[in-house]
Design an enzyme around this catalytic site. Structure first.
Site, mmCIF file in Angstrom:
data_model
loop_
_atom_site.group_PDB
_atom_site.id
_atom_site.type_symbol
_atom_site.label_atom_id
_atom_site.label_comp_id
_atom_site.label_asym_id
_atom_site.label_seq_id
_atom_site.Cartn_x
_atom_site.Cartn_y
_atom_site.Cartn_z
ATOM 1 N N MET A 291 0.805 -1.054 0.021
ATOM 2 C CA MET A 291 0.161 0.058 -0.169
ATOM 3 C C MET A 291 0.835 1.179 -0.134
ATOM 4 S SD MET A 291 -2.985 1.174 -0.232
ATOM 5 C CE MET A 291 -2.999 3.139 -0.298
ATOM 6 N N GLU A 292 0.501 2.270 -1.126
ATOM 7 C CA GLU A 292 1.482 3.254 -1.132
ATOM 8 C C GLU A 292 1.474 4.438 -0.304
ATOM 9 O OE1 GLU A 292 -0.931 2.061 -3.072
ATOM 10 O OE2 GLU A 292 -2.202 3.627 -4.028
ATOM 11 N N HIS A 316 6.466 -0.630 -7.908
ATOM 12 C CA HIS A 316 5.129 -0.382 -8.130
ATOM 13 C C HIS A 316 4.744 0.662 -7.085
ATOM 14 C CE1 HIS A 316 0.891 -1.009 -9.103
ATOM 15 N NE2 HIS A 316 0.604 -1.057 -8.054
ATOM 16 N N GLU A 317 5.027 0.283 -5.875
ATOM 17 C CA GLU A 317 4.516 1.203 -4.760
ATOM 18 C C GLU A 317 5.059 2.401 -4.750
ATOM 19 O OE1 GLU A 317 1.762 0.360 -3.604
ATOM 20 O OE2 GLU A 317 2.165 -1.864 -4.064
ATOM 21 N N HIS A 320 3.843 4.857 -7.311
ATOM 22 C CA HIS A 320 2.691 5.650 -6.840
ATOM 23 C C HIS A 320 3.125 7.042 -6.386
ATOM 24 C CE1 HIS A 320 -0.840 3.119 -7.303
ATOM 25 N NE2 HIS A 320 -0.388 2.335 -6.776
ATOM 26 N N GLU A 339 -3.677 3.105 -11.044
ATOM 27 C CA GLU A 339 -3.100 1.897 -11.195
ATOM 28 C C GLU A 339 -2.700 1.232 -12.467
ATOM 29 O OE1 GLU A 339 -1.886 0.518 -8.699
ATOM 30 O OE2 GLU A 339 -3.223 1.398 -6.933
ATOM 31 N N ASP A 395 -13.771 -1.572 -3.342
ATOM 32 C CA ASP A 395 -12.746 -2.484 -3.195
ATOM 33 C C ASP A 395 -13.496 -3.650 -4.635
ATOM 34 O OD1 ASP A 395 -11.506 -1.224 -1.196
ATOM 35 O OD2 ASP A 395 -12.347 -2.492 0.035
ATOM 36 N N TYR A 403 -5.213 -2.201 -13.537
ATOM 37 C CA TYR A 403 -3.651 -2.437 -13.637
ATOM 38 C C TYR A 403 -3.192 -2.759 -14.860
ATOM 39 C CZ TYR A 403 -4.081 -2.501 -8.415
ATOM 40 O OH TYR A 403 -4.282 -2.462 -7.208
HETATM 41 ZN ZN LIG Z 1 -0.960 0.239 -7.062
#
Ligand SMILES: [Zn+2]
Length: 630
Positions: A291-292, A316-317, A320, A339, A395, A403
């Site tokens: 989680m970024e 990836h994070e 962000h 994403e 969610d 993504y």
């Molecule tokens: Zn992400």
């Protein structure tokens, strides 16, 4: 609306001081956020001051939050905030000079959105202070007993605010269209350390009393807190690791390339605007890969494979920090702007640091997962980059589509306009919209102005529309290819033709991505003898790589390969990362015999899962039962 509760509105004593903020209208593009009750046209939060006590015994946070607001509508008499399962004890309103008790009402609970908190605002009031407590079942908090942590000595708490869980631990305007700075005073048991998505003092004295300051304005879903027996180890001048004592050295080795990733990202996409970039390794129950949270990415321990094979998650994070944290989707319907952009940047960084072969493998695997997901999804809208999540839990929108389809769209544009031009376009996008929220319409407008109009014969508006809105993948999608996977296809074919000893198959030096691809490509009619041969030759049930193990256990569940059930059950009970367990549950839930096992394992594992993972698995089991498996 139900009647006002609580204390009668108390008039503030004059004179009122006018807000010192410039009163600016909301951004012209701001759409209605279907996942927030907040009346952001009247008030916008500019700063939060949290003061919370962390009570591990009761499993609650309790204290106050003060919201400093920009008043856009001078006549507004009500401030509407988002909450979910909070106990609101008292509310005061006023301005910087004085606060006084005011009336408030908590609406009935909506199962997705929670309860609107309506606060009576005296004329000119631009500040509120709310005294509240969370509930033990707060959807954004996970409270872990010592035995659920890595070192099993102390309890652990962490938050997960994305998408709309911040409201379960702070009453606030819970929409990505509002950005605020924050301060926090957090009190914990003295032997534990608190860290936040803010400036963390590297030399904090461990005494249970911690102060934080987040100078950059962030959306509510990026407010984050973790409390545990944490140690810190620096990795580079701007990067470091927080983890439980036994995990910190290993994590620091695994992620030692982080500083280099940061430098490459800055070189391509512009300055890193957040000061430090640290990682926090969470216990294995964390429902996501990462989680970024700004300045402090939260990471699952399941990516510490010992060989850096899963570090694309950190890329990836980190990415962000540009796409998502700096330039933020205006609503969860625009999630691909967070994403898809981030996955595109991730592949770019992986290529820069580890070379084109590895990046090609990661892209090809991502595309493979996208095809599987597209085949599974029922609703056409969910296969596009512009789903409508109104009335649904945001969610639910977290699938491979935003993504991987998002990243393929950007890779397509890069192939059309060339990497230098497309990189420059992205850098401009980040610079122009730094610390703002953006919509798909805005992206389209800028893409048209900056690239399409300047090279009119390159891509047509109809092609762009198809990428965004057509449930089918466009015919001219550039599907990523990897030479490394040709070898794997050959080995799989040899295995299926009867070569089932390790020495008969050319698997020497395979990367974990090749192993994933090997397993993902197995046909539906594998026999028990073939499953046995696979496990005997390659020991998948004992794999130290949780991602490979997850792929294997999916096959185990699909083919009812009972000799590996004990190992599968261990996997499901020790890991909470949804990507590694939900597909296994989904396979089990597809058959009557499987779903019984899945239900039993879930009952026993449930308390170790995060509320978000509980929701996802319960959905899978309910769908399985509905389709006749139960
Ligand atoms: Zn992400």
């Amino acid at each position: 609306m139900s009647a006002w509760l609580c204390i009668a509105c108390t008039a503030l004593s004059p004179p009122h001081r006018l807000s010192t903020f410039d009163v600016a209208p909301p951004p012209p593009h701001a759409p209605v956020d279907p996942h927030s009750y907040a009346n952001t046209q009247a008030f916008r939060t500019r700063h939060l001051a949290l003061d919370l006590r962390v009570d591990f015994e009761q499993r609650v946070l309790e204290g106050t939050v003060e919201l400093h607001l920009q008043r856009l509508d001078p006549t507004a008499q009500t401030l509407v905030l988002d909450t979910r399962d909070l106990q609101i004890r008292s509310v005061e309103a006023g301005d910087a000079s004085a606060l006084a008790p005011t009336a408030f009402v908590l609406d009935p609970r909506d199962p997705i959105l929670g309860s609107a908190l309506r606060i009576a605002m005296p004329a000119h009031a631009d500040r509120v202070r709310i005294a509240y407590a969370t509930q033990p079942q707060a959807s954004g908090l996970q409270w872990l007993d010592p035995e659920q942590t890595t070192d099993k000595r102390h309890p652990f708490l962490y938050t997960q605010s994305q998408a709309i869980h911040a409201r379960s631990w702070i009453p606030l305007q819970d929409t990505p269209q509002i950005r605020a700075t924050y301060t926090a005073h957090i009190r914990t048991p003295p032997q534990l350390l608190a860290v936040m998505s803010a400036e963390n003092a590297l030399d904090a004295v461990r005494n249970g009393d911690y102060h934080f300051h987040m100078p950059q304005p962030i959306p509510s879903y990026l407010i984050a807190l973790a409390v545990g027996d944490l140690r810190f180890k620096p990795m580079g001048p701007r990067t470091g690791i927080y983890a439980e004592p036994s995990a910190v050295e290993r994590a620091a080795r695994e992620f030692e390339d982080t500083e280099q990733m940061l430098a490459r990202c800055e070189a391509i996409f512009g300055p890193y605007r957040w000061g430090r970039y640290d990682l926090l390794i969470l216990p294995a129950s964390f429902p996501y890969g990462g989680m970024e949270n700004p300045r402090l990415t939260f990471v699952t321990p399941t990516v510490i494979a010992g060989d850096k094979s899963l570090v694309s998650l950190v890329a990836h994070e980190l990415a962000h920090s540009w796409s998502g944290n700096l330039v933020t989707n205006a609503t969860w319907n625009d999630f691909w702007l967070n994403e898809g952009f981030t996955n595109h940047l991730t592949y770019r960084i992986m290529e820069e640091i580890y070379g084109p072969d590895r990046a090609a493998q990661e892209r090809a695997l991502g595309a493979h997962e996208l095809r599987e997901t597209l085949a599974r999804l029922d609703r056409d809208g969910d296969k596009t980059l512009t789903p409508d999540l109104a009335g649904r839990d945001p969610d639910d929108g977290v699938t491979d589509v935003p993504y991987e389809r998002g990243a393929l769209f950007l890779a397509y544009l890069e192939s059309k306009f060339g990497r230098p031009r497309f990189d420059a376009f992205l850098r401009g996008w980040f610079d122009r919209h730094a610390f703002q929220s953006v919509t798909t319409a805005q992206f389209l407008e800028e893409l048209t102005r900056e690239l399409l109009d300047k090279s009119p014969d390159t891509v047509t508006p109809a092609q762009i529309q198809a990428w965004l809105h057509d449930p089918h993948m466009p015919a001219d999608t550039v599907w990523p290819q990897s030479d490394a996977f040709a070898t794997v296809d050959a080995a799989r074919a040899a295995f299926l033709a009867g070569a089932n000893e390790r020495q008969q198959l050319d698997t020497a030096g395979w990367s974990p991505r090749q192993w994933q691809y090997f397993l993902d490509g197995m046909p539906d009619d594998l026999t028990a003898a073939q499953m046995k041969a696979l496990d005997r030759a390659f020991g998948f049930s004992r794999s130290g790589n949780a991602v490979i193990a997850a792929r294997w256990f999916r096959l185990v569940a699909r083919h009812h390969y009972t000799p590996a059930y004990a190992a599968m059950e261990r996997h499901l009970k020790t890991i909470g990362r949804m990507r590694l367990i939900v597909p296994v549950y989904r396979e089990l839930a597809a058959t009557p015999q499987g779903i019984k096992l899945a239900q039993r394992i879930y009952r026993e594992a449930r308390s170790g899962y995060h509320p978000i993972a509980q929701n996802a698995i319960e959905q899978v089991l309910a769908d399985g039962a509905k389709s006749g498996s139960g």
